[in-house]
Design a protein around this motif. Sequence first.
Motif, PDB file in Angstrom:
ATOM      1  N   HIS A   7       0.660  -1.139   0.300  1.00 31.25           N
ATOM      2  CA  HIS A   7      -0.025  -0.205  -0.262  1.00 31.25           C
ATOM      3  C   HIS A   7       1.003   1.136  -0.374  1.00 31.25           C
ATOM      4  N   THR A   8       0.233   2.501  -1.248  1.00 32.78           N
ATOM      5  CA  THR A   8       1.170   3.174  -0.375  1.00 32.78           C
ATOM      6  C   THR A   8      -0.140   4.510   0.178  1.00 32.78           C
ATOM      7  N   ASN A   9      -0.940   4.379   0.769  1.00 35.33           N
ATOM      8  CA  ASN A   9      -2.323   4.484   1.383  1.00 35.33           C
ATOM      9  C   ASN A   9      -2.479   3.962   2.671  1.00 35.33           C
ATOM     10  N   TYR A  10      -2.342   4.919   3.227  1.00 31.65           N
ATOM     11  CA  TYR A  10      -2.280   4.305   5.273  1.00 31.65           C
ATOM     12  C   TYR A  10      -3.548   3.933   5.120  1.00 31.65           C
ATOM     13  N   ARG A  11      -4.597   4.949   4.979  1.00 34.11           N
ATOM     14  CA  ARG A  11      -6.085   4.147   4.998  1.00 34.11           C
ATOM     15  C   ARG A  11      -6.702   3.844   4.094  1.00 34.11           C
ATOM     16  N   GLU A  12      -5.772   3.426   3.017  1.00 40.62           N
ATOM     17  CA  GLU A  12      -6.603   1.960   2.825  1.00 40.62           C
ATOM     18  C   GLU A  12      -5.582   0.841   3.283  1.00 40.62           C
ATOM     19  N   TYR A  13      -4.752   1.097   3.813  1.00 41.72           N
ATOM     20  CA  TYR A  13      -4.454   0.227   4.704  1.00 41.72           C
ATOM     21  C   TYR A  13      -5.079  -0.885   5.708  1.00 41.72           C
ATOM     22  N   LEU A  14      -5.298   0.356   6.841  1.00 35.61           N
ATOM     23  CA  LEU A  14      -6.306   0.372   7.755  1.00 35.61           C
ATOM     24  C   LEU A  14      -7.537  -0.472   7.389  1.00 35.61           C
ATOM     25  N   LYS A  15      -8.036  -0.081   6.527  1.00 36.23           N
ATOM     26  CA  LYS A  15      -9.247   0.125   6.747  1.00 36.23           C
ATOM     27  C   LYS A  15      -9.770  -1.401   5.545  1.00 36.23           C
ATOM     28  N   GLN A 115       9.294   4.352 -12.126  1.00 34.80           N
ATOM     29  CA  GLN A 115       8.134   5.233 -12.326  1.00 34.80           C
ATOM     30  C   GLN A 115       8.295   6.599 -11.864  1.00 34.80           C
ATOM     31  N   TYR A 116       8.496   6.972 -10.577  1.00 33.85           N
ATOM     32  CA  TYR A 116       8.886   7.711 -10.167  1.00 33.85           C
ATOM     33  C   TYR A 116      10.035   8.897 -10.637  1.00 33.85           C
ATOM     34  N   ASN A 117      10.957   7.933 -10.621  1.00 36.32           N
ATOM     35  CA  ASN A 117      12.299   8.480 -12.301  1.00 36.32           C
ATOM     36  C   ASN A 117      11.537   9.117 -13.262  1.00 36.32           C
ATOM     37  N   LEU A 118      10.702   8.480 -14.066  1.00 38.43           N
ATOM     38  CA  LEU A 118      10.087   8.804 -14.954  1.00 38.43           C
ATOM     39  C   LEU A 118       9.296  10.239 -15.039  1.00 38.43           C
ATOM     40  N   PHE A 119       8.570  10.406 -14.083  1.00 43.14           N
ATOM     41  CA  PHE A 119       8.817  12.006 -13.992  1.00 43.14           C
ATOM     42  C   PHE A 119       9.308  12.685 -13.048  1.00 43.14           C
ATOM     43  N   SER A 120       9.882  12.662 -12.502  1.00 44.06           N
ATOM     44  CA  SER A 120      11.221  13.327 -11.619  1.00 44.06           C
ATOM     45  C   SER A 120      11.738  13.678 -11.862  1.00 44.06           C
ATOM     46  N   PRO A 187       1.133   4.574 -10.410  1.00 38.90           N
ATOM     47  CA  PRO A 187       0.024   5.101  -9.134  1.00 38.90           C
ATOM     48  C   PRO A 187      -0.457   6.508  -8.524  1.00 38.90           C
ATOM     49  N   ASP A 188      -1.482   7.425  -8.723  1.00 36.63           N
ATOM     50  CA  ASP A 188      -1.668   8.906  -8.133  1.00 36.63           C
ATOM     51  C   ASP A 188      -0.220   9.492  -6.825  1.00 36.63           C
ATOM     52  N   GLU A 189      -0.510   8.716  -5.871  1.00 33.06           N
ATOM     53  CA  GLU A 189       0.377   8.687  -4.549  1.00 33.06           C
ATOM     54  C   GLU A 189       2.158   9.083  -5.539  1.00 33.06           C
ATOM     55  N   VAL A 190       2.386   7.982  -6.911  1.00 34.60           N
ATOM     56  CA  VAL A 190       4.133   8.501  -6.973  1.00 34.60           C
ATOM     57  C   VAL A 190       3.639   9.517  -8.012  1.00 34.60           C
ATOM     58  N   LYS A 191       2.663   9.990  -9.258  1.00 36.75           N
ATOM     59  CA  LYS A 191       3.153  10.377  -9.805  1.00 36.75           C
ATOM     60  C   LYS A 191       3.027  12.044  -9.137  1.00 36.75           C
ATOM     61  N   SER A 192       1.906  11.977  -7.875  1.00 33.43           N
ATOM     62  CA  SER A 192       1.752  13.683  -7.542  1.00 33.43           C
ATOM     63  C   SER A 192       2.972  13.678  -6.955  1.00 33.43           C
TER      64      SER A 192
END
Length: 276
Positions: A7-15, A115-120, A187-192
């Motif tokens: 997971h890259t979103n902790y709320r999603e993991y907790l749910k 993916q991170y490097n591609l946009f970063s 993933p949106d979290e990576v792209k943002s």
Amino acid sequence: MISIYDHTNYREYLKKRFNELKKERDDFSYRVFNRKAGIASSGFLKNVVDGKRNLATDGIRKIIKGLELKPDEGKYFESLVHFNQAQNHEDKDHYFQELLANKRFVRAHPLTEAQYNLFSEWYYVALLELIRLESRETKDILWIQRSLRENVPLLDIKKAVKDLIELGLVKEGKQLLLRKQTMLSTPDEVKSVSVANFHFQMGQIAAKALKEDSPQDREFSGLTVALSDTGFEIAKKELQKFRRKLHSLVEEDTEHPKTNVAHLNLQLFKINRKEI
């Protein structure tokens, strides 16, 4: 058992984890968990999961205790919370780097760093367009390095090529590198976090171009105007439409060989402070 490293979103993991615990244990409830974790407020955890409340350091530690996370899992969870709740780009980028440093996260998301490097990193996208140019030379690593406007170390270019091949965006051919028309889902979290790095770097290159390039090799213009909040949203949408239209126009030009790679910065931002 649901893995936190997926997971890259902790709320999603907790749910997901709490739903899993409910299925495993008939007596499980938020109240039971709160008692185990040392949380006094009965609605605390549900508000966190629903996104109505953030986690502070004490809350992070209590949830780690309640879920009985191992030390490495707890460290990852803490970094994930800080990443998701970061209010500025510098903090978000810092905590994402912490996630990437976790070997189990990398194993669960083998392409995330690429993916991170591609946009970063600005030269990843530049490289993708460079190899579309008409050239009599062999499009190898050295050719790419010579062709880029800014100096990029050879090792970084090699890594970029490796990442782009892994992402399915580039393949090796007779001239070493060929562009593949592949859709990439990131993933949106990576792209943002990575896209902000990209625009920052391109902004720095644009500033140099303004000083160094001749007028026929650049186009800079600006507009400062007073407008309403609605007008601001209209301006954003019109810029987005213009960018898509311009992209289509240059792609439709198939009569002439591609000999340049250019970057267009569309920048719209507010320069006033809101009245309090």
